[in-house]
Motif scaffolding. Structure first.
Motif, PDB file in Angstrom:
ATOM      1  N   ASN A 411      24.093   0.016  -3.871  1.00 14.97           N
ATOM      2  CA  ASN A 411      23.418  -1.024  -4.821  1.00 14.97           C
ATOM      3  C   ASN A 411      22.559  -1.801  -4.250  1.00 14.97           C
ATOM      4  N   ASN A 412      22.441  -2.097  -3.001  1.00 10.05           N
ATOM      5  CA  ASN A 412      21.311  -2.942  -2.555  1.00 10.05           C
ATOM      6  C   ASN A 412      20.083  -2.052  -2.107  1.00 10.05           C
ATOM      7  N   GLU A 413      20.159  -0.986  -2.274  1.00  2.62           N
ATOM      8  CA  GLU A 413      18.900  -0.318  -1.922  1.00  2.62           C
ATOM      9  C   GLU A 413      18.326  -0.016  -3.090  1.00  2.62           C
ATOM     10  N   ARG A 414      19.193   0.272  -4.451  1.00  4.98           N
ATOM     11  CA  ARG A 414      18.640   0.645  -5.666  1.00  4.98           C
ATOM     12  C   ARG A 414      18.196  -0.640  -6.291  1.00  4.98           C
ATOM     13  N   LYS A 497      18.111   0.736 -12.492  1.00  2.28           N
ATOM     14  CA  LYS A 497      16.972   1.362 -11.587  1.00  2.28           C
ATOM     15  C   LYS A 497      16.268   2.539 -12.668  1.00  2.28           C
ATOM     16  N   ALA A 498      17.053   3.126 -13.288  1.00  7.33           N
ATOM     17  CA  ALA A 498      16.368   3.999 -14.259  1.00  7.33           C
ATOM     18  C   ALA A 498      15.397   3.291 -15.180  1.00  7.33           C
ATOM     19  N   HIS A 499      15.863   2.237 -15.695  1.00  6.81           N
ATOM     20  CA  HIS A 499      15.085   1.519 -16.799  1.00  6.81           C
ATOM     21  C   HIS A 499      13.805   0.991 -16.054  1.00  6.81           C
ATOM     22  N   GLY A 543      16.401   7.422  -4.312  1.00  8.98           N
ATOM     23  CA  GLY A 543      17.581   6.492  -4.490  1.00  8.98           C
ATOM     24  C   GLY A 543      18.158   6.889  -5.739  1.00  8.98           C
ATOM     25  N   GLY A 544      17.965   8.033  -6.200  1.00  2.18           N
ATOM     26  CA  GLY A 544      18.790   8.616  -7.342  1.00  2.18           C
ATOM     27  C   GLY A 544      17.904   8.833  -8.442  1.00  2.18           C
ATOM     28  N   SER A 545      17.673  10.209  -8.988  1.00  2.29           N
ATOM     29  CA  SER A 545      16.710  10.149  -9.929  1.00  2.29           C
ATOM     30  C   SER A 545      17.137   9.675 -11.210  1.00  2.29           C
ATOM     31  N   GLU A 546      16.209   9.544 -12.263  1.00  2.00           N
ATOM     32  CA  GLU A 546      16.561   8.779 -13.645  1.00  2.00           C
ATOM     33  C   GLU A 546      17.766   9.538 -14.185  1.00  2.00           C
ATOM     34  N   GLU A 547      17.643  10.829 -14.036  1.00  2.00           N
ATOM     35  CA  GLU A 547      18.620  11.685 -14.765  1.00  2.00           C
ATOM     36  C   GLU A 547      20.033  11.259 -14.129  1.00  2.00           C
ATOM     37  N   ILE A 548      20.104  11.251 -13.061  1.00  5.31           N
ATOM     38  CA  ILE A 548      21.452  11.060 -12.234  1.00  5.31           C
ATOM     39  C   ILE A 548      21.825   9.512 -12.320  1.00  5.31           C
ATOM     40  N   MET A 549      21.017   8.773 -12.515  1.00  6.44           N
ATOM     41  CA  MET A 549      21.128   7.135 -12.691  1.00  6.44           C
ATOM     42  C   MET A 549      21.884   7.157 -14.055  1.00  6.44           C
ATOM     43  N   MET A 550      21.111   7.355 -15.033  1.00  5.77           N
ATOM     44  CA  MET A 550      21.746   7.334 -16.488  1.00  5.77           C
ATOM     45  C   MET A 550      23.031   7.983 -16.641  1.00  5.77           C
ATOM     46  N   ASP A 551      23.023   9.242 -16.196  1.00  6.83           N
ATOM     47  CA  ASP A 551      24.448   9.933 -16.182  1.00  6.83           C
ATOM     48  C   ASP A 551      25.590   9.155 -15.533  1.00  6.83           C
ATOM     49  N   PHE A 552      25.271   8.635 -14.406  1.00  2.00           N
ATOM     50  CA  PHE A 552      26.451   7.917 -13.508  1.00  2.00           C
ATOM     51  C   PHE A 552      26.643   6.659 -14.410  1.00  2.00           C
ATOM     52  N   GLY A 553      25.541   5.830 -15.089  1.00  2.16           N
ATOM     53  CA  GLY A 553      25.983   4.632 -15.711  1.00  2.16           C
ATOM     54  C   GLY A 553      26.865   4.837 -16.768  1.00  2.16           C
ATOM     55  N   VAL A 554      26.683   5.969 -17.713  1.00  2.37           N
ATOM     56  CA  VAL A 554      27.373   6.118 -18.816  1.00  2.37           C
ATOM     57  C   VAL A 554      28.932   6.454 -18.345  1.00  2.37           C
TER      58      VAL A 554
END
Length: 567
Positions: A411-414, A497-499, A543-554
């Motif tokens: 969380n801190n890294e992102r 992060k993705a945004h 730090g996690g690609s946009e695709e991974i980040m958005m998928d995890f968020g949902v």
């Protein structure tokens, strides 16, 4: 010519005009007089361009094609004086006084009070519902609207206190002195002078002397391992300020080259290392003597951390782990003294992962510099571990529980990456705004064209919305335990992060369109925009690609929905 006053030579316009030929060419830029006689052949645009302006004020044409910071490195060689009675001459004279710094601070305080009196006379006393809330904050930094966060530009805020204002000033002064003037040179040369031997250590030591390096390793201030005193009530907003201020350099490469490894490689040791390990490693990293990096990503395992395959098998004597494998895209690895490494000590999946501290002088460790699309000055590295004997005392945390160590700081890294991307986007906007005022097309400045104003408007909207979301996340982290943060904020920070990377990419593209061909050239007036356009992918993927980040968020949202539905 008025003669010398102290060490400040003042020259009349008529005197400058006489130096207007090859072999004797002077030009004026921002009321400073430069002797460019011996610079003609070195000028990238050719000698005739300068000769045409010899003996004249070339400020307008200079700023049309060059970055405003360019002349800083030539002042000591080319500066011969100042236009007499000009603002620049008077400022140079003031700088010679022994009390210059004190006088400057007094003037700044007087200016702040004058602005506040003016606002009070215009609008009356500011309503103050909470005595801790700062209102009528003084103007700080760039005068371009939205070129700084809103609390820098006369807006009120419930987040920031006097301690944050003082920290902001300290950070800006240090980075403008030690980093920003050299950013382009370091980026073009993949690091500062001598980086092949010692990386950024000379600069890191300067930042350590300023008391700043501990501000990059998260909360709390590591006072047990450093003599540097942190700001009063050190919190997440102090972390945000120092990241934001360093990101003003407009280079992901320089930013990561300085503190990329420190910010993510040291926290696992701070939070999970043995006391012996902490005492051995942390002080050197915080005083600039040592460099550390985080080595998780592999050629075949990026966002899929649980899929990593670098192995660490116990030796027969039980005193060592024997490490074999490779790590790729590791920031600072080429300069690192320590590697915080994710290895597989058990079976497949996250339950078989451990974290080890590996040191560069251990036999079997080799590094190779990787040249990438962007972040040139970050020391991106390919690392090989071949039968490396690592003492079992270098285990970070517990065996086969390294996945928890990795997740603990994500969380801190992102959020740290978000802080940098938000400022990078703002730098793109700021540079584009200034250029839109300088550059003329079809007989009028770019800013007078509606299509250009629309581009700037969209950049402002995206940047300001990202800033608000980011500040809200920092506030949440300030008011939650680490356990509560990890439970509540992981999905939101992934989405943020993705945004932020999408906003950064949008602003880099739109700024490049406003600059036109100038943003396609390394160096010159579009230098920052060209560089940041290349850096976008280095923030959208690590730090996690946009695709991974958005998928995890949902996915996180669906889990919470199902949990809330049962309440």
């Amino acid at each position: 010519m008025s003669g010398n006053e102290g060490e400040v030579k003042q020259l009349s316009v008529e005197e400058v005009a006489r130096h207007n030929r090859e072999g004797d060419a002077w030009i004026v830029v921002d009321e400073k007089v430069y002797d460019v006689s011996d610079f003609l052949d070195a000028h990238p645009g050719g000698r005739l361009v300068i000769l045409k302006e010899a003996g004249k004020d070339a400020s307008e044409i200079f700023h049309r094609y060059h970055n405003e910071s360019l002349l800083r490195k030539y002042d000591s060689r080319l500066l011969v004086g100042y236009i007499e009675d000009s603002k620049a001459a008077k400022e140079a004279l003031r700088a010679l006084k022994p009390t210059y710094e004190q006088d400057k601070k007094r003037f700044e305080l007087k200016s702040i009070k004058a602005i506040q009196r003016t606002l009070d006379s215009m609008f009356g006393p500011a309503p103050k519902p909470d005595p801790k809330v700062l209102v009528r904050l003084p103007l700080f930094g760039a005068k371009i609207p939205y070129g700084e966060p809103s609390w820098y530009q006369l807006y009120n805020s419930s987040y920031f206190k006097e301690t944050h204002i003082q920290w902001r000033s300290k950070c800006r002064a240090a980075f403008e002195k030690h980093v920003i003037p050299f950013t382009h040179e370091w980026e073009e040369n993949y690091g500062p002078p001598g980086h092949e031997d010692h990386g950024y250590k000379p600069i890191l030591k300067k930042l350590a002397n300023e008391g700043l390096l501990p501000g990059f390793v998260g909360l709390p201030w590591p006072s047990k391992y450093t003599t540097a005193e942190g700001p009063e009530a050190f919190d997440g907003f102090h972390l945000m300020i120092i990241a934001d201020e360093l990101a003003r350099c407009g280079s992901g490469g320089v930013l990561w080259g300085l503190v990329g490894g420190l910010g993510i490689g040291l926290p696992p040791i701070l939070h999970f290392g043995s006391e012996e390990m902490k005492k051995r490693v942390i002080p050197g990293c915080l005083n600039g003597e040592k460099v550390i990096c985080l080595a998780i990503t592999e050629p075949w395992a990026g966002s899929d951390v649980a899929g990593l395959s670098t192995t660490a098998e116990k030796s027969k004597c039980g005193k060592y782990y024997i490490v074999n494998g490779s790590k790729k895209w590791i920031t600072n690895g080429i300069w690192a003294d320590y590697f915080t490494v994710a290895v597989r000590t058990g079976g497949p999946g996250p339950k078989g992962i451990s974290m080890l501290l590996i040191e560069k002088d251990m036999e079997g460790v080799s590094t190779r510099h990787m040249k990438c699309m962007g972040v040139w000055a970050s020391g991106t590295t390919y690392i090989n571990f071949e039968n490396v004997k690592v003492p079992v005392g270098n285990l970070i945390g517990e065996e086969n529980k390294g996945f928890k160590v990795i997740m603990y700081n994500f969380n801190n890294e992102r959020l740290g990456m978000v802080m940098c991307m938000c400022r990078f986007a703002r730098v793109c906007y700021e540079e584009a705004f200034k250029h839109a005022y300088r550059r003329k097309t079809f007989g009028k400045p770019l800013i007078k064209h509606q299509s250009i104003r629309m581009k700037l408007a969209k950049m402002i909207q995206k940047i300001e919305s990202t800033q608000r979301w980011m500040e809200n996340m920092v506030f949440q982290m300030n008011t939650m335990s680490r356990k509560e943060q990890n439970l509540k904020l992981g999905g939101a920070i992934c989405l943020l992060k993705a945004h932020a990377s999408q906003v950064f990419e949008f602003c880099a593209r739109e700024a490049a369109q406003i600059f036109g061909g100038a943003s396609y050239v390394r160096g010159g007036i579009g230098e920052k925009v060209e560089r940041m356009y290349r850096d976008v992918r280095a923030f959208a993927i690590p730090g996690g690609s946009e695709e991974i980040m958005m998928d995890f968020g949902v996915r996180d949202a669906t889990v919470k929905y199902e949990r809330f539905s049962k309440m």
